[in-house]
Design an enzyme around this catalytic site. Structure first.
Site, short mmCIF file in Angstrom:
data_model
loop_
_atom_site.label_atom_id
_atom_site.label_comp_id
_atom_site.label_asym_id
_atom_site.label_seq_id
_atom_site.Cartn_x
_atom_site.Cartn_y
_atom_site.Cartn_z
N SER A 237 0.42 -1.85 5.71
CA SER A 237 1.21 -1.67 6.91
C SER A 237 0.71 -2.51 8.08
O SER A 237 1.50 -2.97 8.90
CB SER A 237 1.27 -0.19 7.30
OG SER A 237 2.04 0.52 6.35
N TRP B 177 0.86 -1.18 0.00
CA TRP B 177 0.00 0.00 0.00
C TRP B 177 0.89 1.23 0.00
O TRP B 177 1.88 1.28 0.71
CB TRP B 177 -0.90 -0.02 1.24
CG TRP B 177 -2.01 0.97 1.17
CD1 TRP B 177 -2.06 2.18 1.77
CD2 TRP B 177 -3.25 0.82 0.46
NE1 TRP B 177 -3.23 2.82 1.49
CE2 TRP B 177 -4.00 1.99 0.68
CE3 TRP B 177 -3.79 -0.18 -0.33
CZ2 TRP B 177 -5.25 2.19 0.14
CZ3 TRP B 177 -5.04 0.01 -0.87
CH2 TRP B 177 -5.76 1.19 -0.63
N CYS C 187 3.86 2.94 4.92
CA CYS C 187 3.45 4.33 4.91
C CYS C 187 1.94 4.40 5.13
O CYS C 187 1.17 3.85 4.35
CB CYS C 187 3.81 4.98 3.57
SG CYS C 187 3.27 6.70 3.44
N VAL C 188 1.56 5.04 6.22
CA VAL C 188 0.14 5.22 6.55
C VAL C 188 -0.13 6.72 6.56
O VAL C 188 0.28 7.43 7.47
CB VAL C 188 -0.19 4.61 7.93
CG1 VAL C 188 -1.68 4.77 8.22
CG2 VAL C 188 0.21 3.15 7.99
N PHE D 279 11.05 -0.28 13.12
CA PHE D 279 9.85 0.43 12.69
C PHE D 279 10.25 1.47 11.65
O PHE D 279 10.69 2.57 11.99
CB PHE D 279 9.19 1.09 13.90
CG PHE D 279 7.91 1.81 13.61
CD1 PHE D 279 6.70 1.14 13.60
CD2 PHE D 279 7.90 3.18 13.37
CE1 PHE D 279 5.50 1.81 13.36
CE2 PHE D 279 6.71 3.86 13.12
CZ PHE D 279 5.51 3.18 13.12
N GLU E 156 -9.31 11.08 6.25
CA GLU E 156 -10.42 11.85 6.82
C GLU E 156 -10.98 11.22 8.09
O GLU E 156 -11.75 11.84 8.80
CB GLU E 156 -11.53 11.98 5.77
CG GLU E 156 -11.10 12.79 4.57
CD GLU E 156 -12.18 12.85 3.50
OE1 GLU E 156 -13.29 12.34 3.72
OE2 GLU E 156 -11.91 13.42 2.43
N HIS F 232 -8.72 6.09 11.08
CA HIS F 232 -8.19 4.79 10.68
C HIS F 232 -6.67 4.72 10.83
O HIS F 232 -6.13 3.73 11.33
CB HIS F 232 -8.60 4.51 9.22
CG HIS F 232 -8.07 3.24 8.66
ND1 HIS F 232 -8.60 2.02 9.00
CD2 HIS F 232 -7.07 3.01 7.79
CE1 HIS F 232 -7.94 1.07 8.36
NE2 HIS F 232 -7.02 1.65 7.62
N GLU G 18 -0.20 -5.46 8.12
CA GLU G 18 0.35 -6.81 8.02
C GLU G 18 1.85 -6.88 8.28
O GLU G 18 2.43 -7.98 8.31
CB GLU G 18 0.01 -7.41 6.65
CG GLU G 18 -1.45 -7.68 6.43
CD GLU G 18 -2.29 -6.44 6.09
OE1 GLU G 18 -3.51 -6.45 6.35
OE2 GLU G 18 -1.71 -5.45 5.57
#
Length: 169
Positions: free
Chosen positions: A65, A31, A89-90, A122, A94, A97, A67
């Site tokens: 991420s 992702w 990368c998260v 990390f 909006e 989450h 997982e």
């Protein structure tokens, strides 16, 4: 120090251990691939630059991420892996989450390291937007992948120091 004030690719290289015989796993979230591929490239090149052998670096991909913790756990349980670098990368959206994902990944990776006794790093960006991610994946703020690889190297050095320590009597 906030990354806006620091370059993630600038770090001390004093007293680094020999990593030529060490084996690394790099677990990469698919992702936000534009960002995570840049993080991977930074981590991989940093390991090579400081003495790792290409054949001693294994890569595993996970969907996102969240997982990373399980993927890192699988690699950390292997006897032939010395350190695991988790890259993801998260980006804040909006909803909240991202908060749940970031907390779960941080806690999960911490647990893997504590349970296996191996460095589990990390290397997850948690930016507010896509531009901040790009800036930290090889952009103006350096590359978090570089920093994650250097952290793995330094933790292996500390591990070696701790386990080779013999008190003077």
């Amino acid at each position: 120090m906030a990354t806006e004030l620091k370059n993630l690719s600038v770090f001390s290289t004093d007293n680094l251990p020999d990593i030529s015989k060490r084996r690394f796993a790099i677990v990469v979230a698919e992702w936000n691939a534009e960002v995570t591929e840049a993080l991977f490239e930074g981590a991989y090149q940093t390991l090579l630059q400081y003495g790792a052998v290409a054949n001693n670096i294994v890569r595993g991909n996970v969907p996102g991420s969240f997982e990373l913790s399980l993927g890192a756990n699988w690699f950390a349980q292997r006897d032939d892996i010395d350190a695991v670098i988790a890259l993801g990368c998260v980006i804040q959206g909006e909803t909240k989450h991202n908060d749940y994902i970031n907390h779960a990944v941080a806690q999960g990776l911490t647990n893997v390291g504590l349970q296996t006794g191996k460095p589990v790093i990390f290397g997850v960006l948690t930016p507010n937007n896509q531009q901040q991610a790009i800036d930290r994946a090889g952009g103006i703020h350096g590359n978090k992948g570089d920093e994650a690889a250097m952290t793995a190297i330094k933790m292996l050095g500390l591990q070696q120091q701790v386990y080779s320590y013999s008190p003077k009597i």
